[in-house]
Write a protein that holds these residues in place. Sequence first.
Motif, short mmCIF file in Angstrom:
data_model
loop_
_atom_site.label_atom_id
_atom_site.label_comp_id
_atom_site.label_asym_id
_atom_site.label_seq_id
_atom_site.Cartn_x
_atom_site.Cartn_y
_atom_site.Cartn_z
N SER A 128 0.82 -1.21 0.00
CA SER A 128 0.00 0.00 0.00
C SER A 128 0.86 1.26 0.00
O SER A 128 0.58 2.21 -0.74
CB SER A 128 -0.94 0.01 1.21
OG SER A 128 -1.86 -1.04 1.11
N GLU A 148 -8.00 4.93 5.56
CA GLU A 148 -6.88 4.05 5.90
C GLU A 148 -7.24 3.24 7.15
O GLU A 148 -7.97 3.70 8.02
CB GLU A 148 -5.62 4.87 6.16
CG GLU A 148 -5.08 5.57 4.93
CD GLU A 148 -3.84 6.40 5.23
OE1 GLU A 148 -3.08 6.09 6.16
OE2 GLU A 148 -3.65 7.40 4.50
N THR A 164 -6.29 0.79 2.48
CA THR A 164 -7.55 1.53 2.51
C THR A 164 -8.73 0.63 2.17
O THR A 164 -8.58 -0.41 1.53
CB THR A 164 -7.55 2.71 1.51
OG1 THR A 164 -7.39 2.21 0.19
CG2 THR A 164 -6.45 3.71 1.83
N SER A 176 -11.96 9.80 6.09
CA SER A 176 -12.30 9.48 4.71
C SER A 176 -11.73 10.55 3.77
O SER A 176 -11.86 11.73 4.04
CB SER A 176 -13.82 9.40 4.59
OG SER A 176 -14.20 9.08 3.28
N GLU A 219 -12.35 6.79 0.58
CA GLU A 219 -11.49 5.74 1.11
C GLU A 219 -10.95 6.17 2.47
O GLU A 219 -10.69 7.35 2.72
CB GLU A 219 -10.31 5.46 0.17
CG GLU A 219 -10.73 4.96 -1.19
CD GLU A 219 -11.25 3.54 -1.15
OE1 GLU A 219 -10.57 2.66 -0.59
OE2 GLU A 219 -12.35 3.29 -1.69
#
Length: 183
Positions: free
Chosen positions: A19, A51, A28, A44, A49
């Motif tokens: 990632s 994490e 994510t 977000s 997305e």
Amino acid sequence: MKDMKNAFEEYFKKLINFSKQTYGAKPTVTFTNGLNKELLVSKSNEEGEVEWLPQLQNIALPWNEIEGKVGFMISKELREYYTTFLFLNLSGKYGGVYLYFQPLSSQEEILRTIFRQYSDAQSVFPHSKTFLIGSANYYNDDGYHIFYDNSDLKTFCYESDTKKEILLSYSLAEVISTMEAFE
């Protein structure tokens, strides 16, 4: 045989590195209100997305009750699979198969998840000691599912329409620790 804690740690190290190298961020997932907030490590972003990082569990499950309901003893490896880490994503490539394990994201849901995964496997393998733990894609065929057979401790993929089975390993920990991580 590799233990489940080390297997998860090896996999999550690969996932985090993948990632960071690919996206410059921690792993994510798409944000929803139902996500376990304890696993989230960011807000977000503009794509929706968020994490996340895995979390070591400290859960003690009522194994006698579980085994009484399913009618057999659960293997040490499967017990450890359900009780070692909470995670939102566990996917990777093992051999030529892309594996997508169902998330274990909340201690409150683990018991229901165990019974659901056992029940789901019974629709494919009635009267077995098998658990349906994820889905898989083999040569662009996404009709495969990941099963764990508690009788002989094998992890395999199976496609119900063609009845094709792909043996992954006789160790779930081996599959998890050696699969190539991706998101």
